[in-house]
Enzyme design. Structure first.
Site, mmCIF file in Angstrom:
data_model
loop_
_atom_site.group_PDB
_atom_site.id
_atom_site.type_symbol
_atom_site.label_atom_id
_atom_site.label_comp_id
_atom_site.label_asym_id
_atom_site.label_seq_id
_atom_site.Cartn_x
_atom_site.Cartn_y
_atom_site.Cartn_z
ATOM 1 N N GLU A 174 34.223 37.853 30.063
ATOM 2 C CA GLU A 174 33.510 37.563 31.319
ATOM 3 C C GLU A 174 33.173 38.898 31.977
ATOM 4 O O GLU A 174 34.070 39.733 32.155
ATOM 5 C CB GLU A 174 34.423 36.806 32.291
ATOM 6 C CG GLU A 174 34.593 35.352 32.006
ATOM 7 C CD GLU A 174 35.463 34.679 33.078
ATOM 8 O OE1 GLU A 174 34.948 33.794 33.775
ATOM 9 O OE2 GLU A 174 36.651 35.017 33.215
ATOM 10 N N ASN A 199 39.100 30.995 34.843
ATOM 11 C CA ASN A 199 40.305 30.571 35.573
ATOM 12 C C ASN A 199 39.997 29.641 36.737
ATOM 13 O O ASN A 199 40.824 28.820 37.117
ATOM 14 C CB ASN A 199 41.097 31.792 36.047
ATOM 15 C CG ASN A 199 41.861 32.426 34.900
ATOM 16 O OD1 ASN A 199 42.218 31.747 33.933
ATOM 17 N ND2 ASN A 199 42.102 33.717 34.976
ATOM 18 N N HIS A 238 36.487 41.068 31.753
ATOM 19 C CA HIS A 238 37.664 40.209 31.619
ATOM 20 C C HIS A 238 37.768 39.656 30.198
ATOM 21 O O HIS A 238 37.101 38.683 29.842
ATOM 22 C CB HIS A 238 37.584 39.073 32.656
ATOM 23 C CG HIS A 238 38.820 38.249 32.763
ATOM 24 N ND1 HIS A 238 38.815 36.898 33.003
ATOM 25 C CD2 HIS A 238 40.128 38.581 32.644
ATOM 26 C CE1 HIS A 238 40.050 36.444 33.030
ATOM 27 N NE2 HIS A 238 40.864 37.447 32.824
ATOM 28 N N SER A 296 42.520 39.803 36.217
ATOM 29 C CA SER A 296 42.287 38.357 36.151
ATOM 30 C C SER A 296 42.019 37.798 37.538
ATOM 31 O O SER A 296 41.523 36.675 37.661
ATOM 32 C CB SER A 296 43.524 37.651 35.611
ATOM 33 O OG SER A 296 43.892 38.153 34.376
#
Ligand SMILES: NC(=O)c1ccc[n+]([C@@H]2O[C@H](COP(=O)([O-])OP(=O)(O)OC[C@H]3O[C@@H](n4cnc5c(N)ncnc54)[C@H](O)[C@@H]3O)[C@@H](O)[C@H]2O)c1
Length: 282
Positions: A152, A190, A140, A119
């Site tokens: 992702e 994120n 991801h 992450s």
């Protein structure tokens, strides 16, 4: 290069979910974890997940049997042979991931791809631990993997076009939609999500509204399925703080500084849903 036999390293919540969607796609999967208990739990989660799909009528009995037959387990990647594609989903620790990638470099067939579900760790740094940085990519997945649509894809500095195309095709075979992100802190999701959750913590800290009012405002005012404080509780406040720190350090801009209230909750051991208390009590 075909991606027929996949090794998934790390049988935790993400690794077991990734293995499950690969099995649903008809691929052969070897799930690896150093912890025998973790491995058994991961395999149980996969079997329960597949069974649930059968109950819902989304998987027929023949495909369930094939999927169960396509799953193998191992406690070390070095025991596994004939691997086309590796997906690493071990604990978020850079030294550990670099060690695993060095090992996977010797396990996966020449030209095969090594993907990481990290992450927050730069793909470029993980890739540099191998002799094939052009075949290393970020993949991801979102939690819970069987439910969430997005993957992702993150291209490191050396990731080749062929690696990107093969990985995209694999993610699509697993039923996912992909986006591509550059290798900068937080990637896309994120980078945008964590500052919003952090801002909700600042809003609570400043007394802008109660936790319930902040969450209701964002839920009903912006059509999100849950409010930011509840979502932070679900993700884990320790994880939210950790990623906020990665953004702050990696981008070097104080606009990403974590909220002192968030830090205080983590100091108190109030990690959210998993510890029974966060912004709400569970
Ligand atoms: N949890 C999330 O919401 C989420 C979402 C996207 C990405 N990720 C990333 O996915 C990765 C895994 O997260 P998780 O939530 O599944 O963690 P987890 O703690 O549930 O699972 C990690 C697993 O790795 C295993 N492990 C540790 N060292 C190992 C080794 N040397 N060899 C093999 N296995 C080893 C552990 O035994 C454990 O089973 C992390 O990089 C995390 O950042 C997590």
């Amino acid at each position: 290069m075909a991606s027929e036999h996949i090794i998934v390293v790390g049988a935790g919540q993400m690794g077991s979910g990734i293995a499950q969607v690969a099995l649903q796609a008809g691929l052969r999967v070897t799930l690896v974890d150093v912890s025998k208990e973790g491995l058994a739990k991961g395999a149980e989660r996969i079997k329960a997940g597949l069974k649930k799909l059968v109950e819902k009528g989304k998987l027929d009995a023949a495909r369930l049997e094939a999927a169960n037959g396509n799953l193998a387990t191992a406690t070390s990647a070095t025991e596994v042979k004939d691997v086309d594609f590796a997906i690493e989903a071990v604990t978020e620790n850079e030294d550990l991931k670099r060690r695993i990638f060095l090992e996977l470099d010797g396990v996966v067939k020449p030209g095969g791809i090594l993907a990481t579900n990290t992450s927050s760790i730069p793909i470029t740094r993980i890739a540099a631990a191998t002799k094939r940085p052009e075949n290393v990519i970020g993949m991801h997945f979102m939690n819970p993997v069987p439910v969430m649509q997005l993957v992702e894809l993150i291209r490191g500095a050396a990731t080749s076009d062929a690696t990107y195309q093969t990985t995209k095709a694999l993610a699509e075979k697993m039923g996912k939609t992909t986006v591509v992100s550059k290798d900068f802190p937080g990637f896309i999701v994120n980078r945008i999500l964590i500052p919003m959750l952090n801002e909700a913590c600042f809003a609570l800290q400043e007394g802008l509204g109660t936790a319930e009012d902040i969450d209701t405002a964002m839920k009903l005012g912006t059509n999100q399925p849950m409010g930011p404080l509840q979502l932070a509780d679900f993700i884990g406040l320790d994880t939210v703080l950790y990623i906020a720190e990665v953004l702050h350090k990696g981008l070097g801009d104080d606009k990403y500084r974590p909220s002192p209230l968030l830090r205080q909750y983590v100091d108190a051991g109030w990690y959210g849903k998993k510890s029974g208390r966060g912004f709400y009590k569970y």
